[in-house]
Design a protein around this motif. Structure first.
Motif, PDB file in Angstrom:
ATOM      1  N   GLY A  21       0.783  -1.226   0.000  1.00 20.56           N
ATOM      2  CA  GLY A  21       0.000   0.000   0.000  1.00 20.56           C
ATOM      3  C   GLY A  21       0.816   1.277   0.000  1.00 20.56           C
ATOM      4  N   MET A  22       2.069   1.209  -0.411  1.00 23.75           N
ATOM      5  CA  MET A  22       2.878   2.432  -0.486  1.00 23.75           C
ATOM      6  C   MET A  22       2.521   3.222  -1.739  1.00 23.75           C
ATOM      7  N   GLU A  23       3.032   4.448  -1.799  1.00 25.50           N
ATOM      8  CA  GLU A  23       2.852   5.289  -2.983  1.00 25.50           C
ATOM      9  C   GLU A  23       4.051   5.089  -3.907  1.00 25.50           C
ATOM     10  N   LEU A  24       3.814   5.343  -5.198  1.00 21.39           N
ATOM     11  CA  LEU A  24       4.962   5.298  -6.124  1.00 21.39           C
ATOM     12  C   LEU A  24       6.053   6.278  -5.688  1.00 21.39           C
ATOM     13  N   GLY A  25       5.635   7.379  -5.094  1.00 22.74           N
ATOM     14  CA  GLY A  25       6.584   8.385  -4.634  1.00 22.74           C
ATOM     15  C   GLY A  25       7.421   7.932  -3.441  1.00 22.74           C
ATOM     16  N   ASP A  26       7.042   6.818  -2.828  1.00 22.45           N
ATOM     17  CA  ASP A  26       7.863   6.277  -1.733  1.00 22.45           C
ATOM     18  C   ASP A  26       9.082   5.522  -2.273  1.00 22.45           C
ATOM     19  N   CYS A  27       9.102   5.310  -3.597  1.00 19.66           N
ATOM     20  CA  CYS A  27      10.173   4.508  -4.207  1.00 19.66           C
ATOM     21  C   CYS A  27      11.140   5.415  -4.962  1.00 19.66           C
ATOM     22  N   VAL A  28      12.438   5.168  -4.789  1.00 21.33           N
ATOM     23  CA  VAL A  28      13.433   5.803  -5.664  1.00 21.33           C
ATOM     24  C   VAL A  28      14.240   4.687  -6.321  1.00 21.33           C
ATOM     25  N   VAL A  29      14.806   5.005  -7.466  1.00 24.65           N
ATOM     26  CA  VAL A  29      15.632   4.024  -8.193  1.00 24.65           C
ATOM     27  C   VAL A  29      17.091   4.358  -7.950  1.00 24.65           C
ATOM     28  N   TRP A  30      17.879   3.316  -7.646  1.00 28.27           N
ATOM     29  CA  TRP A  30      19.319   3.485  -7.448  1.00 28.27           C
ATOM     30  C   TRP A  30      20.055   3.043  -8.711  1.00 28.27           C
ATOM     31  N   ASP A  31      20.631   4.019  -9.400  1.00 26.75           N
ATOM     32  CA  ASP A  31      21.421   3.726 -10.593  1.00 26.75           C
ATOM     33  C   ASP A  31      22.885   3.600 -10.159  1.00 26.75           C
ATOM     34  N   PRO A  32      23.477   2.409 -10.234  1.00 27.28           N
ATOM     35  CA  PRO A  32      24.829   2.221  -9.690  1.00 27.28           C
ATOM     36  C   PRO A  32      25.896   3.020 -10.427  1.00 27.28           C
ATOM     37  N   ARG A  33      25.549   3.589 -11.592  1.00 28.08           N
ATOM     38  CA  ARG A  33      26.550   4.350 -12.343  1.00 28.08           C
ATOM     39  C   ARG A  33      26.571   5.824 -11.963  1.00 28.08           C
ATOM     40  N   LYS A  34      25.690   6.225 -11.023  1.00 26.29           N
ATOM     41  CA  LYS A  34      25.620   7.638 -10.662  1.00 26.29           C
ATOM     42  C   LYS A  34      25.891   7.824  -9.175  1.00 26.29           C
ATOM     43  N   PRO A  35      26.468   8.983  -8.791  1.00 28.36           N
ATOM     44  CA  PRO A  35      26.660   9.245  -7.358  1.00 28.36           C
ATOM     45  C   PRO A  35      25.316   9.229  -6.640  1.00 28.36           C
ATOM     46  N   LEU A  36      25.289   8.658  -5.442  1.00 28.48           N
ATOM     47  CA  LEU A  36      24.060   8.479  -4.666  1.00 28.48           C
ATOM     48  C   LEU A  36      22.957   7.798  -5.486  1.00 28.48           C
ATOM     49  N   GLY A  37      23.378   7.011  -6.450  1.00 26.35           N
ATOM     50  CA  GLY A  37      22.406   6.294  -7.275  1.00 26.35           C
ATOM     51  C   GLY A  37      21.562   7.212  -8.137  1.00 26.35           C
ATOM     52  N   GLY A  38      22.003   8.471  -8.284  1.00 23.04           N
ATOM     53  CA  GLY A  38      21.214   9.430  -9.066  1.00 23.04           C
ATOM     54  C   GLY A  38      20.184  10.162  -8.221  1.00 23.04           C
ATOM     55  N   ASN A  39      20.303  10.079  -6.893  1.00 20.46           N
ATOM     56  CA  ASN A  39      19.324  10.701  -5.998  1.00 20.46           C
ATOM     57  C   ASN A  39      19.968  11.828  -5.193  1.00 20.46           C
ATOM     58  N   THR A  40      19.125  12.705  -4.687  1.00 19.76           N
ATOM     59  CA  THR A  40      19.617  13.711  -3.751  1.00 19.76           C
ATOM     60  C   THR A  40      19.586  13.099  -2.348  1.00 19.76           C
ATOM     61  N   PRO A  41      20.372  13.648  -1.416  1.00 20.40           N
ATOM     62  CA  PRO A  41      20.297  13.141  -0.034  1.00 20.40           C
ATOM     63  C   PRO A  41      18.884  13.276   0.535  1.00 20.40           C
ATOM     64  N   GLU A  42      18.170  14.323   0.158  1.00 22.10           N
ATOM     65  CA  GLU A  42      16.802  14.532   0.657  1.00 22.10           C
ATOM     66  C   GLU A  42      15.870  13.435   0.133  1.00 22.10           C
ATOM     67  N   ALA A  43      16.025  13.088  -1.152  1.00 23.62           N
ATOM     68  CA  ALA A  43      15.156  12.047  -1.728  1.00 23.62           C
ATOM     69  C   ALA A  43      15.422  10.701  -1.051  1.00 23.62           C
ATOM     70  N   LEU A  44      16.690  10.421  -0.764  1.00 28.59           N
ATOM     71  CA  LEU A  44      17.014   9.154  -0.083  1.00 28.59           C
ATOM     72  C   LEU A  44      16.458   9.160   1.334  1.00 28.59           C
ATOM     73  N   GLU A  45      16.516  10.290   1.989  1.00 30.18           N
ATOM     74  CA  GLU A  45      16.008  10.399   3.356  1.00 30.18           C
ATOM     75  C   GLU A  45      14.498  10.123   3.383  1.00 30.18           C
ATOM     76  N   LYS A  46      13.817  10.611   2.355  1.00 33.14           N
ATOM     77  CA  LYS A  46      12.353  10.489   2.298  1.00 33.14           C
ATOM     78  C   LYS A  46      11.902   9.098   1.811  1.00 33.14           C
ATOM     79  N   ALA A  47      12.731   8.449   1.005  1.00 34.90           N
ATOM     80  CA  ALA A  47      12.325   7.195   0.353  1.00 34.90           C
ATOM     81  C   ALA A  47      12.097   6.075   1.358  1.00 34.90           C
ATOM     82  N   ARG A  48      11.163   5.188   1.027  1.00 36.57           N
ATOM     83  CA  ARG A  48      10.969   3.964   1.819  1.00 36.57           C
ATOM     84  C   ARG A  48      11.552   2.753   1.090  1.00 36.57           C
ATOM     85  N   MET A  49      11.466   2.778  -0.234  1.00 30.77           N
ATOM     86  CA  MET A  49      12.017   1.689  -1.047  1.00 30.77           C
ATOM     87  C   MET A  49      13.105   2.246  -1.962  1.00 30.77           C
ATOM     88  N   ILE A  50      14.318   1.711  -1.810  1.00 31.53           N
ATOM     89  CA  ILE A  50      15.410   2.078  -2.710  1.00 31.53           C
ATOM     90  C   ILE A  50      15.566   0.910  -3.679  1.00 31.53           C
TER      91      ILE A  50
END
Ligand code: SF4
Length: 401
Positions: free
Chosen positions: A221-250
Motif C-alpha cells: 500500500g505504499m505510494e509510487l513516490g515512496d520509491c526511488v531508483v538506485w542507478d549504480p553508475r551515478k553518485p548516490l544512485g542518481g538521488n539527492t540526499p533529501e530524496a534518499l532520506e524520504k524514500a521507503r524503497m530504494i
C-alpha cells in the motif's frame, strides 16, 4: 475449443536480449571440443542412455523456462527456489545437473552438501537481471548509504535472481532473500526490523526494480513516490540526499530482459481483441503492466491458475515463452495467448539445449565433472543466513508458492 496459441519467430527478440556482459569471458568457456552437433539424430537416445547409466547418482533439475527438449529429461521441474530445495532433498544424488541459469546453480550448491557436485551444462547460461547488480557496485552503494546516514535504517532484500555474493551481502547486513511468491512477506519482515511499514525505515531492494515496486505499492500500500531508483553508475544512485532520506524503497536499477519488454498497450490490445480475456502476468513485469492485469504471480502460480481455469476460458500470459507454450499445450480446452509476439525466449536460459545436456551427462558417465558450480565457504555461510531467514518467514500466500 481450438487452442489458439501462436509462437513468434525467435530470431529478432533473441537479438534484442543481449544486455549482459560476455559470460564466456566471465565464467570460462565450456564444452572444450566435445559438444555434440545439434543435428545429431541420436541426441535423445544418447541423453537417455547416459541418464540411465548414471541412475540415482544423477538428479536433473529443469526450470520452467527451459526448452522442451531438455525438460523431457528433468527429474523435477519448478521455479528456482523449488528446484534448489528439491536438490537439497536428494542428498544421495552425487551429481545435480541444473538446467537453468548460473545463479540457480549457485543456490543449489549452497543448499546441497559438499559431497554433491552441481553442474551447469553451459557456463554461458547466466541471467541478465542477476548480472545487473555485482557485489562491488552493491558494496559501493551501501557505503554511500552509510555516508548519507540512512544505512542504519535500511534492510537489504534480494530477489532469488541474484548472485551468491549479493545473497551473502544481505546475510551479512541483516537482510533476507525473497522469491516472486513471498516478496510481500519478506518486505514486511524487513520493514519490521526498522520500525514497521508505517515507520521511517527503508528497504534496499535488489536487483529487480519491478518486483520491488510492484510489491511495495500493490501489496504493502505504499505510494509510487515512496520509491526511488538506485542507478549504480551515478553518485548516490542518481538521488539527492533529501530524496534518499524520504524514500521507503530504494530500488536497484535492474530488470528482467524478457518481462521488461511487455507494455500496457499489449494488455489493452488483447482486451480490445478478445473481450472477457483474463490477463495473467509475472511480477517482474513493469508496474503499468501489472496494474493492468487481472492476475499476477510466480511461474508456479501461473501454472496452477491455468490448471484451475474453466474450460473455454480465454487467457493471455505475460511471462517467458517456453513456459507459456507448455501451458498452452497442456490446456487445449482453453484459449491461451502470449502477451506480445516480439518478446521471445529467455536467451540465456535457452543456452541449455540438448547437445549441452548430452555433453554434461556423457562427461559424468566418463568420470569427469564438467562445469561444476562451487560457491566459496564464506559466501555460502553468509548467503545461507539470508536464505534461512527467508525459510523462516510465514507463508502469506499458500496459493502462490
Ligand atoms: S527470464 Fe529474466 S530473470 Fe529469468 S533467467 Fe531470464 S533474464 Fe533472468
Amino acid at each position: 475449443m481450438t487452442q489458439t496459441f501462436h509462437e513468434p519467430s525467435p530470431t529478432p527478440a533473441l537479438m534484442l536480449l543481449g544486455e549482459r556482459r560476455d559470460p564466456l569471458s566471465e565464467r570460462g568457456v565450456d564444452c572444450p571440443g566435445a559438444l555434440p552437433s545439434a543435428s545429431d539424430p541420436d541426441l535423445v537416445e544418447r541423453a537417455r542412455a547416459a541418464k540411465e547409466a548414471l541412475g540415482d547418482r544423477v538428479f536433473i533439475l529443469g526450470h520452467h523456462y527451459q526448452r522442451d527438449e531438455v525438460i523431457q529429461f528433468a527429474d523435477v521441474t519448478g521455479d528456482s527456489f523449488k528446484l534448489a530445495r528439491d536438490a537439497a532433498a536428494r542428498p544421495e544424488a552425487e551429481f545435480i545437473v541444473f538446467c537453468g541459469v548460473h545463479f540457480m546453480a549457485e543456490s543449489a550448491d549452497i543448499l546441497t552438501t559438499d559431497d554433491q557436485a552441481v553442474v551447469l551444462p553451459d557456463m554461458a547460461a547466466g541471467c541478465s537481471m542477476a548480472d545487473m547488480a555485482n557485489i562491488n557496485q552493491v558494496d559501493d552503494a551501501w557505503a554511500q548509504l552509510e555516508e548519507a546516514g540512512v544505512a542504519s535504517r535500511t534492510v537489504p532484500v534480494t530477489y532469488m535472481n541474484s548472485t551468491a555474493a549479493i545473497k551473502a551481502f544481505c546475510g551479512e547486513h541483516g537482510g533476507v532473500v525473497c522469491t516472486s511468491s513471498n516478496a510481500e512477506v519478506a518486505l514486511r519482515w524487513a520493514f519490521d526490523q526498522v520500525g514497521g511499514v508505517e515507520g521511517d525505515g527503508k528497504v534496499l531492494f535488489l536487483p529487480d526494480q519491478h518486483l520491488g515496486r510492484n510489491t511495495a505499492v500493490i501489496q504493502l500500500g505504499m505510494e509510487l513516490g515512496d520509491c526511488v531508483v538506485w542507478d549504480p553508475r551515478k553518485p548516490l544512485g542518481g538521488n539527492t540526499p533529501e530524496a534518499l532520506e524520504k524514500a521507503r524503497m530504494i530500488l536497484w536499477k535492474g530488470h528482467c530482459s524478457v518481462h521488461g519488454r511487455f507494455r500496457r498497450s499489449h494488455v489493452d490490445d488483447f482486451r480490445a481483441k478478445v473481450p472477457g480475456i483474463n490477463v495473467l502476468v509475472h511480477p517482474e513485469c513493469a508496474h503499468e503492466v501489472v496494474t493492468a492485469a487481472d492476475y499476477v504471480g510466480s511461474t508456479e502460480y501461473i501454472i496452477k491458475t491455468l490448471d484451475a481455469a474453466e474450460p473455454g476460458s480465454a487467457w493471455v500470459i505475460g511471462t517467458e515463452l517456453n513456459l507459456v507454450r507448455r501451458v498452452a499445450n497442456a490446456h487445449p480446452d482453453k484459449e491461451v495467448h502470449f502477451l506480445e509476439d516480439t518478446v521471445c525466449f529467455c536467451s540465456t536460459m535457452n543456452r541449455i539445449d540438448l547437445p549441452h545436456l548430452v555433453w554434461a551427462l556423457e562427461s559424468l558417465v566418463a568420470g569427469e565433472v564438467p562445469n561444476r558450480i562451487v560457491v566459496d565457504d564464506e559466501t555460502q555461510r553468509l548467503a545461507r543466513i539470508a536464505l534461512d531467514r527467508m525459510l523462516a518467514l510465514p507463508a502469506l500466500h499458500p496459493a502462490k508458492d
